[in-house]
Design a protein around this motif. Structure first.
Motif, PDB file in Angstrom:
ATOM      1  N   GLN A   1       0.839  -1.213   0.000  1.00 45.53           N
ATOM      2  CA  GLN A   1       0.000   0.000   0.000  1.00 45.53           C
ATOM      3  C   GLN A   1       0.870   1.258   0.000  1.00 45.53           C
ATOM      4  OE1 GLN A   1      -2.470  -0.172   3.452  1.00 45.53           O
ATOM      5  NE2 GLN A   1      -3.882  -1.689   2.603  1.00 45.53           N
ATOM      6  N   LEU A   2       1.963   1.189   0.770  1.00 41.20           N
ATOM      7  CA  LEU A   2       2.883   2.337   0.830  1.00 41.20           C
ATOM      8  C   LEU A   2       3.424   2.642  -0.569  1.00 41.20           C
ATOM      9  CD1 LEU A   2       4.713   4.397   2.341  1.00 41.20           C
ATOM     10  CD2 LEU A   2       6.342   2.530   2.679  1.00 41.20           C
ATOM     11  N   LEU A   3       3.838   1.573  -1.277  1.00 43.21           N
ATOM     12  CA  LEU A   3       4.365   1.775  -2.631  1.00 43.21           C
ATOM     13  C   LEU A   3       3.273   2.339  -3.540  1.00 43.21           C
ATOM     14  CD1 LEU A   3       6.593  -1.408  -3.222  1.00 43.21           C
ATOM     15  CD2 LEU A   3       7.130   0.732  -2.049  1.00 43.21           C
ATOM     16  N   GLY A   4       2.065   1.794  -3.386  1.00 44.63           N
ATOM     17  CA  GLY A   4       0.957   2.262  -4.215  1.00 44.63           C
ATOM     18  C   GLY A   4       0.655   3.727  -3.954  1.00 44.63           C
ATOM     19  N   TRP A   5       0.639   4.088  -2.668  1.00 46.70           N
ATOM     20  CA  TRP A   5       0.346   5.479  -2.322  1.00 46.70           C
ATOM     21  C   TRP A   5       1.409   6.419  -2.919  1.00 46.70           C
ATOM     22  CZ3 TRP A   5       2.819   9.346   0.493  1.00 46.70           C
ATOM     23  CH2 TRP A   5       2.014  10.467   0.778  1.00 46.70           C
ATOM     24  N   LEU A   6       2.682   6.019  -2.803  1.00 43.63           N
ATOM     25  CA  LEU A   6       3.761   6.855  -3.341  1.00 43.63           C
ATOM     26  C   LEU A   6       3.606   7.005  -4.854  1.00 43.63           C
ATOM     27  CD1 LEU A   6       6.729   5.453  -1.227  1.00 43.63           C
ATOM     28  CD2 LEU A   6       5.918   7.828  -1.208  1.00 43.63           C
ATOM     29  N   ALA A   7       3.243   5.898  -5.529  1.00 43.12           N
ATOM     30  CA  ALA A   7       3.057   5.965  -6.986  1.00 43.12           C
ATOM     31  C   ALA A   7       1.915   6.932  -7.322  1.00 43.12           C
ATOM     32  CB  ALA A   7       2.774   4.568  -7.539  1.00 43.12           C
ATOM     33  N   GLU A   8       0.856   6.872  -6.509  1.00 45.20           N
ATOM     34  CA  GLU A   8      -0.268   7.800  -6.739  1.00 45.20           C
ATOM     35  C   GLU A   8       0.161   9.252  -6.587  1.00 45.20           C
ATOM     36  OE1 GLU A   8      -3.514   6.953  -4.095  1.00 45.20           O
ATOM     37  OE2 GLU A   8      -3.570   4.860  -4.782  1.00 45.20           O
ATOM     38  N   GLN A   9       1.092   9.496  -5.688  1.00 42.68           N
ATOM     39  CA  GLN A   9       1.557  10.874  -5.490  1.00 42.68           C
ATOM     40  C   GLN A   9       2.517  11.317  -6.599  1.00 42.68           C
ATOM     41  OE1 GLN A   9      -0.005  12.363  -2.850  1.00 42.68           O
ATOM     42  NE2 GLN A   9      -0.861  10.286  -2.756  1.00 42.68           N
ATOM     43  N   GLY A  10       2.725  10.434  -7.577  1.00 42.77           N
ATOM     44  CA  GLY A  10       3.571  10.809  -8.708  1.00 42.77           C
ATOM     45  C   GLY A  10       5.033  10.461  -8.538  1.00 42.77           C
ATOM     46  N   TYR A  11       5.372   9.692  -7.530  1.00 46.35           N
ATOM     47  CA  TYR A  11       6.769   9.297  -7.352  1.00 46.35           C
ATOM     48  C   TYR A  11       7.130   8.136  -8.275  1.00 46.35           C
ATOM     49  CZ  TYR A  11       7.176  12.024  -3.033  1.00 46.35           C
ATOM     50  OH  TYR A  11       7.230  13.039  -2.122  1.00 46.35           O
TER      51      TYR A  11
END
Lengths: 372, 153, 278
Positions: A18-28
């Motif tokens: 989820q952490l990775l997914g959230w970061l990807a959503e933030q454009g990282y």
């Protein structure tokens, strides 16, 4: 100096994803350890599945092998040949291109390399290395600054040091203390893996808020602390605890350098794998017509003859002088230039040296021989 | 005579020399003058006298077949011309040619060698001073040999 | 047009306004600064010059700092880049980054005697200092230029040397290492000029530029003449690449010569210069 962190939480592998997914959503863009070419290499990742799950490594001077673990740990290995420097200070990049028309010439910048980069699973030695490169390059190199400005760091406290590690004696690890947004500690003996997580920045707190987590128990916090303490006791190497700048600068003509030069192949591997080595050179090229011109910058190594060439020849024609330059720069003159040591104790230069030269052993020998 | 002693004592080579030594050296000395182009020393000739230069410039010249006259060093006021008189076989190795009108004190070599042999303190004093000049010239010659301004590839 | 991003890394375009052959392999380029930034510089500093498509090399300013519109660089054809620069014709484009590095300590020289000691091409970085010293002549004591080079045909800036030699308030001595007739000047290394110069050791500041070996000998000779190491300044020669202290090439011990030099006080580098291949 340590940063203030929030109360410890616990996440599982799903939470980690989820952490990775959230970061990807933030454009990282997400970068972390993967298995590639039989090593741990840093590359783009999308989920926990991309990590070297269940792998570990065996490291010794001139020796590196990946091995299977008997558990499914996500971070059960030490560092490979890659370091994160390639993402801020790439091995090769075009600086500019120019086009000649008749008797005029126009220079065009390359597109900005600015990026949102999230580094996943960054060990204390890597964080120290990034901090060291920041001191060297942040103010002076606009491309480094552009790449580095927007970085999220998900650190991991190291619980599995390698056979050539010596971060404890460089005061660089294994516990991360600063320079991260969130820090994870993988809990041993738990299958599937779980992590104690602490946030240290606003971005880190936002990330934790967005994923499934629960407060860590006293026992979990104690287990995490014990795992890191245990790692500190597992260092494969130790840097002599003497005043290294003084030792080196007082022994620039010591015969040990000649003995070392007989073994060193001047291949430059140590400089390529070192997470702090920053030297570069530029190469200008043009097409056959001379109209399209460009300048590229690439990593350089103080082990090449051209590195120190002035018209008339190389300032350091022999391996003795070049090895001495590398080691004295790293440990003795770096502090003078940039206010920190250039070494983080990651052990890469030992592991990836084809003849197994061990920087800690050489310094111990120099200290011993100089004292006689 | 008294005037010669004063000139000798005032020459950089003999700065701070004890008056009695200046007197001894003065006893072997006389004033000389050379016109431009005139040779002060001749390659292969017996080293009978050397010179404390007072005015004008002198070139030390070697003539090499096919390369002409090569100047290896120039010497000027306050400098010493001629050191081969110090050691056997007492022969000059270069020509020394006046580039301008040269004024100098000439010192009779055999006279000074005899006085040094008789008075080793004088001999030691001279040896110290001449050795200083020789060592400086050796360093300069080696630097010259390096050809530091050339392109070395 | 100019994005700030690459500013320190990207050359400005300049044009060759005129060229002048100083010696068989040495040329002075005067640049048209129209497109380059207003190039104020301190004597002793250098620019990185790009021969487009070939490469970039560090070249000291050799012109007058009081004329920022007339940027001049004196280049010796040695490698591929410097040779390409010397082949540029009037109107040709080249790249300029800079100025970089430290300059000669002229403010420290006020009220003192100044001796400039140049070896070979080393006279080029000293010429801007001499221009400034002469422009402010009354502020300084005795001024002398001691210049040594390989042979008579390698003497740079001949016409200016003649003019300077004619001045009563400047001593100019030129010596060559090797000479055949008809050279009637000094023959011998530049250190022999130092011995003859009768410097007032308490008042004199020495600015030295030339090959490293020559500077070591010159510094020793200045020491023998009574000058303190603190009164001697050298312009170091290392292979400056980036000019920003980030490429690592120009190190001498702890010095990043492009940033901490090229002009450094002798006591800062005396020990380092004595160590072989440092």
């Amino acid at each position: 100096m340590s940063v203030e962190t929030d109360a410890a939480q616990v996440i599982d592998v799903a939470g980690f994803s989820q952490l990775l997914g959230w970061l990807a959503e933030q454009g990282y863009r997400l970068v972390g350890p993967t298995v590639r070419d039989d090593t741990i290499a840093y590359d783009d990742i999308a989920s926990a599945e991309d990590l070297p799950r269940g792998w570990t490594d065996e490291q010794a001077p001139g020796h590196y092998r990946l091995k299977r673990r008997n558990d499914a740990a996500l971070f059960g290995y030490a560092v490979g040949a890659h370091s994160y420097k390639r993402f801020f200070h790439p091995p090769w990049e075009t600086l500019w291109r120019a086009r000649r028309e008749h008797d005029t010439l126009q220079i065009r910048d390359e597109p900005s390399p600015a990026q949102r980069l999230a580094l996943i699973g960054v060990r204390a030695c890597e964080i120290r290395a990034i901090a060291i490169q920041d001191r060297v390059l942040m103010e002076r190199d606009p491309l480094y600054r552009a790449r580095r400005a927007d970085t999220f760091i998900a650190a991991v406290n190291c619980t599995t040091p390698g056979g050539t590690c010596f971060c404890v004696s460089m005061q660089a690890g294994p516990q991360v203390s600063t320079g991260f947004d969130v820090a994870l500690t993988e809990l041993g003996g738990v299958d599937p893996p779980a992590f104690v997580v602490q946030a240290a920045t606003r971005a880190g707190r936002d990330a934790l808020t967005a994923i499934t987590h629960r407060p860590a128990t006293e026992a979990e916090m104690a287990a995490a602390a014990t795992a890191v303490q245990h790692a500190a006791g597992q260092m494969g190497r130790q840097m002599p605890s003497t005043d290294l700048p003084q030792l080196l600068l007082r022994n620039l003509e010591h015969p040990r350098w000649s003995a070392l030069a007989e073994r060193c192949l001047a291949c430059g591997n140590c400089t390529m794998v070192c997470p702090t080595c920053f030297c570069t050179t530029v190469e200008d090229t043009s097409d056959l017509s001379g109209r399209e011109i460009s300048r590229a910058r690439r990593w350089d190594s103080c082990f090449t003859a051209e590195f120190s060439s002035v018209h008339g020849g190389s300032v350091r024609p022999g391996t003795r002088a070049r090895y001495r330059q590398w080691m004295t720069h790293k440990l003795a003159t770096w502090p003078e230039q940039f206010g920190t040591s250039g070494c983080v104790g990651c052990g890469r230069c030992i592991t990836w040296c084809p003849v197994g030269i061990d920087i800690t052993e050489e310094l111990a020998a120099l200290a011993r021989e100089a004292a006689q | 005579m008294e005037q010669l002693e004063q000139i000798i004592a005032a020459h950089p080579l003999f700065a701070g020399l004890r008056p009695e030594y200046a007197r001894l050296i003065g006893g072997c000395a006389h004033n000389v003058r050379f016109e431009p182009g005139q040779l002060l020393l001749r390659h292969g000739a017996s080293a009978d006298e050397f010179y404390l230069l007072r005015h004008g410039t002198v070139a030390l010249v070697l003539t090499a077949a096919g390369r002409g006259a090569l100047t290896v060093q120039t010497l000027g006021p306050g400098e010493l011309l001629g050191v081969s008189w110090l050691v056997a076989p007492y022969r000059w190795m270069y020509d020394a040619q006046a580039l301008e009108t040269v004024g100098a004190i000439a010192i009779d070599a055999a006279c000074l060698r005899a006085k040094s042999a008789a008075d080793h303190d004088l001999g030691f004093e001279l040896a110290q001073r001449f050795m200083g000049v020789l060592v400086r010239r050796l360093h300069a010659a080696r630097l010259q040999l390096l050809d530091v301004y050339g392109t070395h590839r | 047009m100019d994005t700030p991003l690459l500013d320190p890394l990207r050359p400005h375009i300049a044009r060759v306004r005129s060229t002048r052959r100083e010696a068989p392999d040495v040329w002075t380029l005067e640049l048209d600064a129209d497109q380059a930034p207003p190039c104020g510089f301190a004597p002793g500093q250098f620019n990185m010059l790009t021969a487009f498509g070939v490469g970039e090399v560090p070249i000291s300013f050799s012109g007058d700092p009081a004329e920022p519109g007339r940027v001049r660089h004196t280049v010796r054809a040695v490698g591929a880049v410097s040779s390409a620069l010397t082949r540029l014709d009037c109107g040709a484009v080249l790249g300029v980054r800079g100025p970089f590095g430290t300059g000669w300590p002229l403010p420290e020289a006020v009220g003192r005697d100044v001796v400039l000691i140049a070896g070979g091409l080393g006279i080029a970085p000293l010429r801007p200092a001499l221009y400034q010293l002469l422009a402010e002549r009354a502020r300084y004591g005795r001024l002398s230029l001691l210049y040594g080079t390989r042979g008579p045909r390698d003497i740079l800036f001949r016409r200016e040397l003649e003019a300077w030699r004619a001045r009563a308030d400047l001593t100019v001595e030129v010596t060559v290492d090797h000479a055949t007739h008809p050279w009637h000047g000094h023959v011998g290394v530049v250190t022999t000029l130092i011995e003859r110069a009768r410097l007032d050791s308490d008042r004199t500041l020495a600015l030295v530029c030339g090959p490293e070996v020559m500077m070591r000998f010159a510094a020793e000779a200045l020491g023998a003449a009574g000058l303190a190491a603190e009164a001697i300044f050298l312009s170091l020669e290392r292979n400056m690449h980036c000019g920003l202290g980030t490429c690592g090439h120009c190190q001498l011990g702890g010095l990043l010569v492009c940033r901490d030099g090229p002009v450094v006080r002798y006591d800062r580098v005396r020990d380092a210069l004595r160590i072989r291949e440092l």
